[in-house]
Design an enzyme around this catalytic site. Structure first.
Site, PDB file in Angstrom:
ATOM      1  N   VAL A  11       0.827  -1.212   0.000  1.00 30.65           N
ATOM      2  CA  VAL A  11       0.000   0.000   0.000  1.00 30.65           C
ATOM      3  C   VAL A  11       0.863   1.264   0.000  1.00 30.65           C
ATOM      4  O   VAL A  11       0.655   2.174  -0.799  1.00 30.65           O
ATOM      5  CB  VAL A  11      -0.964  -0.018   1.213  1.00 30.65           C
ATOM      6  CG1 VAL A  11      -1.574   1.355   1.458  1.00 30.65           C
ATOM      7  CG2 VAL A  11      -2.063  -1.032   0.957  1.00 30.65           C
ATOM      8  N   ALA A 255     -16.710 -19.299  -7.385  1.00 27.45           N
ATOM      9  CA  ALA A 255     -16.562 -20.351  -6.374  1.00 27.45           C
ATOM     10  C   ALA A 255     -15.160 -20.926  -6.439  1.00 27.45           C
ATOM     11  O   ALA A 255     -14.514 -20.924  -7.486  1.00 27.45           O
ATOM     12  CB  ALA A 255     -17.585 -21.450  -6.630  1.00 27.45           C
ATOM     13  N   CYS A 263      -5.396  -9.257   3.638  1.00 27.56           N
ATOM     14  CA  CYS A 263      -6.476  -8.367   4.090  1.00 27.56           C
ATOM     15  C   CYS A 263      -7.712  -9.103   4.619  1.00 27.56           C
ATOM     16  O   CYS A 263      -8.020  -9.006   5.804  1.00 27.56           O
ATOM     17  CB  CYS A 263      -6.861  -7.425   2.970  1.00 27.56           C
ATOM     18  SG  CYS A 263      -5.575  -6.217   2.642  1.00 27.56           S
ATOM     19  N   LYS A 266      -7.622 -11.215   8.041  1.00 27.99           N
ATOM     20  CA  LYS A 266      -7.419 -10.457   9.287  1.00 27.99           C
ATOM     21  C   LYS A 266      -8.508  -9.393   9.468  1.00 27.99           C
ATOM     22  O   LYS A 266      -8.941  -9.121  10.579  1.00 27.99           O
ATOM     23  CB  LYS A 266      -6.026  -9.848   9.328  1.00 27.99           C
ATOM     24  CG  LYS A 266      -5.821  -8.614   8.489  1.00 27.99           C
ATOM     25  CD  LYS A 266      -4.475  -7.958   8.759  1.00 27.99           C
ATOM     26  CE  LYS A 266      -4.202  -6.819   7.798  1.00 27.99           C
ATOM     27  NZ  LYS A 266      -5.092  -5.654   7.905  1.00 27.99           N
ATOM     28  N   ARG A 330       0.679 -14.441   1.763  1.00 25.50           N
ATOM     29  CA  ARG A 330       0.132 -14.308   3.116  1.00 25.50           C
ATOM     30  C   ARG A 330      -1.292 -14.874   3.158  1.00 25.50           C
ATOM     31  O   ARG A 330      -2.137 -14.480   2.383  1.00 25.50           O
ATOM     32  CB  ARG A 330       0.144 -12.836   3.552  1.00 25.50           C
ATOM     33  CG  ARG A 330       1.553 -12.308   3.794  1.00 25.50           C
ATOM     34  CD  ARG A 330       1.548 -10.854   4.218  1.00 25.50           C
ATOM     35  NE  ARG A 330       1.300  -9.956   3.113  1.00 25.50           N
ATOM     36  CZ  ARG A 330       1.311  -8.620   3.215  1.00 25.50           C
ATOM     37  NH1 ARG A 330       1.556  -8.049   4.373  1.00 25.50           N
ATOM     38  NH2 ARG A 330       1.082  -7.854   2.163  1.00 25.50           N
TER      39      ARG A 330
HETATM   40  P1  NAD Z   1       3.213  -4.528   4.296  1.00 26.33           P
HETATM   41  O1  NAD Z   1       3.490  -5.404   5.452  1.00 26.33           O
HETATM   42  O2  NAD Z   1       3.484  -4.996   2.914  1.00 26.33           O
HETATM   43  O3  NAD Z   1       3.976  -3.130   4.477  1.00 26.33           O
HETATM   44  C1  NAD Z   1       4.123  -2.430   5.670  1.00 26.33           C
HETATM   45  C2  NAD Z   1       5.498  -1.746   5.635  1.00 26.33           C
HETATM   46  O4  NAD Z   1       5.592  -0.827   6.730  1.00 26.33           O
HETATM   47  C3  NAD Z   1       6.659  -2.733   5.796  1.00 26.33           C
HETATM   48  O5  NAD Z   1       7.582  -2.548   4.747  1.00 26.33           O
HETATM   49  C4  NAD Z   1       7.262  -2.359   7.147  1.00 26.33           C
HETATM   50  O6  NAD Z   1       8.651  -2.580   7.222  1.00 26.33           O
HETATM   51  C5  NAD Z   1       6.924  -0.880   7.221  1.00 26.33           C
HETATM   52  N1  NAD Z   1       6.922  -0.311   8.580  1.00 26.33           N
HETATM   53  C6  NAD Z   1       6.369  -0.809   9.710  1.00 26.33           C
HETATM   54  N2  NAD Z   1       6.566   0.039  10.742  1.00 26.33           N
HETATM   55  C7  NAD Z   1       7.268   1.090  10.263  1.00 26.33           C
HETATM   56  C8  NAD Z   1       7.770   2.286  10.841  1.00 26.33           C
HETATM   57  N3  NAD Z   1       7.595   2.555  12.128  1.00 26.33           N
HETATM   58  N4  NAD Z   1       8.444   3.136  10.055  1.00 26.33           N
HETATM   59  C9  NAD Z   1       8.646   2.862   8.747  1.00 26.33           C
HETATM   60  N5  NAD Z   1       8.182   1.753   8.127  1.00 26.33           N
HETATM   61  C10 NAD Z   1       7.499   0.875   8.883  1.00 26.33           C
HETATM   62  O7  NAD Z   1       1.675  -4.132   4.427  1.00 26.33           O
HETATM   63  P2  NAD Z   1       0.655  -3.724   3.263  1.00 26.33           P
HETATM   64  O8  NAD Z   1       0.144  -4.928   2.597  1.00 26.33           O
HETATM   65  O9  NAD Z   1       1.214  -2.613   2.465  1.00 26.33           O
HETATM   66  O10 NAD Z   1      -0.546  -3.161   4.160  1.00 26.33           O
HETATM   67  C11 NAD Z   1      -0.417  -1.966   4.899  1.00 26.33           C
HETATM   68  C12 NAD Z   1      -1.771  -1.610   5.449  1.00 26.33           C
HETATM   69  O11 NAD Z   1      -2.689  -1.362   4.376  1.00 26.33           O
HETATM   70  C13 NAD Z   1      -2.432  -2.689   6.304  1.00 26.33           C
HETATM   71  O12 NAD Z   1      -3.188  -2.066   7.303  1.00 26.33           O
HETATM   72  C14 NAD Z   1      -3.347  -3.392   5.325  1.00 26.33           C
HETATM   73  O13 NAD Z   1      -4.432  -4.013   5.965  1.00 26.33           O
HETATM   74  C15 NAD Z   1      -3.822  -2.233   4.492  1.00 26.33           C
HETATM   75  N6  NAD Z   1      -4.242  -2.593   3.135  1.00 26.33           N
HETATM   76  C16 NAD Z   1      -3.537  -3.523   2.420  1.00 26.33           C
HETATM   77  C17 NAD Z   1      -3.920  -3.836   1.132  1.00 26.33           C
HETATM   78  C18 NAD Z   1      -3.177  -4.874   0.329  1.00 26.33           C
HETATM   79  O14 NAD Z   1      -3.690  -5.291  -0.694  1.00 26.33           O
HETATM   80  N7  NAD Z   1      -1.997  -5.286   0.728  1.00 26.33           N
HETATM   81  C19 NAD Z   1      -5.015  -3.180   0.551  1.00 26.33           C
HETATM   82  C20 NAD Z   1      -5.690  -2.214   1.279  1.00 26.33           C
HETATM   83  C21 NAD Z   1      -5.290  -1.927   2.569  1.00 26.33           C
END
Ligand code: NAD
Length: 438
Positions: A11, A255, A263, A266, A330
């Site tokens: 994201v 199906a 996502c 969780k 994941r």
């Molecule tokens: P991800 O685990 O791929 O990325 C999170 C990143 O944040 C990691 O690279 C991590 O190292 C970094 N991080 C954590 N703490 C940090 C800090 N203090 N400072 C700097 N960097 C830090 O996660 P994602 O899939 O991108 O999802 C992020 C959020 O968006 C989640 O809440 C998820 O539910 C939501 N989301 C994800 C998707 C998807 O398709 N992946 C879609 C919509 C929403």
């Protein structure tokens, strides 16, 4: 505009690169040094179509930069997007420690107005906790400074993240102040989709309500599929006919072996938990989750009913990622199905166009599990081919060649990617989900 994005995952990186592409100046703060090094070099640490090209282009134009230091990000801009992970706690609730950390550290560093925007998926009223944390840390610094917290949930899908970000169905923005509303209005002014302004709590809730609804559609059609198998009906046609009804819609009615990914699993649990905490019994969603949990065992039972004993049988597996066009595994169904097959004593040869490296990190090659060079290598001498992800490459496979390479020409298709009639005409035994299994 100048924008800081914290977290360079699916994201955060998509958000950052797309905002840069739209002409903004973006600084990305990512705590993992190795990721920052790769990104500075124009390399994306995961597979997402189109993202690397856009990254390279914007690095060249000097519109995007990367750092491990939050202090640089806080200095850089007043507009800070929080895009860190919100994984699941053992009790199903969302682990918000990464979000809290960003709020705390920002409060320790800020010396002027900041607008903190939640893009991560968070439970309703998380904005209040962010606000309280920032206030507390400003107070111990003896500072009183204006700041805002807004919610701007992200609806992108891995595999089409760039397109989804640039051309969303809608943008949801939850704000409390006129100042934050104006900043975000300006940021999104060139988007032509509906922009829905709400209060932060409503905005936070919209994200969880949307994801849980989509998960519910899949579990619903999966139950219909089970019924179809019993009565000899075809779930693909049922879904198609249902989908033409505008009130239902065509999407998310395929199906299969169930939903996975970072996502839905969780988010649905967090939503159930959130409702419980408020004294609301959302048991409908508990059932949606239960239906999905059962899919893996049901699929393995189907494979056993087709093949008989799995002990010592060679099985080809096509697809490991939780969906096509991503290397993300994941909560992928493959992670549940493969251990069950190994427990039954099967020998597995796995192939996925992008996700094999991630899978190998969890399941190194061994006696009963190996990795194939390509999809045809996977099926050599196999007693059956099991399809776990609907990659286009598999849809377009030369099934005559597949048949020749296999010991027994049997396909158990967990994603209904083929027309059963056409596959059977090639002399292949075909078993899908919710289709007439002859
Ligand atoms: P991800 O685990 O791929 O990325 C999170 C990143 O944040 C990691 O690279 C991590 O190292 C970094 N991080 C954590 N703490 C940090 C800090 N203090 N400072 C700097 N960097 C830090 O996660 P994602 O899939 O991108 O999802 C992020 C959020 O968006 C989640 O809440 C998820 O539910 C939501 N989301 C994800 C998707 C998807 O398709 N992946 C879609 C919509 C929403």
């Amino acid at each position: 505009m100048r924008i800081t994005v914290v977290g360079a995952g699916y994201v955060g990186l998509t958000t950052a690169v797309c905002f840069a592409h739209l002409g903004n100046e973006v600084m990305v703060v990512e705590k993992v040094q190795k990721k920052v090094e790769l990104l500075k070099d124009g390399r994306v640490p995961f597979y997402e179509p189109g993202l690397e090209d856009l990254l390279v282009e914007n690095l060249r134009k000097g519109r995007i930069s990367f750092t491990t230091q939050l202090s640089e990000g806080v200095e850089f801009s007043d507009l800070i997007f929080i895009c860190v992970g919100t994984p699941q706690n053992p009790d199903g609730s969302a682990d918000l420690s990464q979000v809290e950390e960003v709020a705390k550290e920002t409060a320790k560093l800020m010396n002027s107005y900041k607008l903190l925007v939640e893009k991560s998926t968070v439970p309703v009223n998380t904005h209040k906790l962010i606000k309280r944390t920032v206030e507390r840390y400003l107070k111990i610094r003896g500072k009183s400074m204006e700041f805002d917290v807004a919610s701007n949930p992200e609806f992108l899908r891995e595999g089409s993240a760039v397109q989804d970000f640039l051309y969303p169905d809608r943008i949801v923005i939850g704000v409390e102040s006129q100042r934050s509303r104006e900043i975000l209005q300006e940021l999104y002014k060139d988007f032509t989709c509906p922009i829905i302004f709400t209060d932060p709590a409503t905005s936070e809730l919209i994200k969880h309500a949307s994801n849980s609804f989509l998960a519910m559609k899949i579990s619903y059609i999966n139950m219909v599929a089970d019924l179809c198998e019993k009565v000899g009906a075809d779930v693909r046609l049922v879904a198609e006919a249902m989908g033409y009804d505008k009130r239902i819609g065509r999407e998310f009615l395929r199906a299969g072996i169930g939903w996975g990914g970072s996502c839905f699993p969780k988010d649905i649990k967090a939503f159930i938990r959130m409702a419980e905490d408020q004294g609301v019994d959302f048991s409908l969603l508990k059932e949606v989750d239960k239906i999905n949990t059962r899919r893996a065992q049901q699929f393995v039972d189907k494979v056993k009913s087709v093949i008989w004993s799995l002990r010592g049988k060679s099985l080809a597996i096509w697809g490991l990622s939780f969906k096509p066009n991503t290397d993300d595994i994941r909560e992928a169904p493959s992670l549940k199905i493969i251990p069950l097959l190994l427990k039954e004593g099967a020998f597995l040869k796995l192939y996925d166009p992008k996700a094999m490296d991630n899978f190998k990190a969890l399941y190194p090659p061994g006696k009963d599990l190996t990795y194939a060079e390509d999809m045809y290598d996977a099926v050599k001498d196999a007693s059956a081919l099991l399809i776990l992800t609907e990659w286009r490459e598999f849809e377009e496979a030369d099934l005559k060649k597949v048949k020749e390479l296999m010991e027994l020409p049997i396909i158990v298709d967990g994603r209904n990617i083929y027309d059963p009639k056409k596959v059977r005409e090639l002399g292949i035994e075909y078993y899908g989900i919710g289709v007439l299994n002859l």
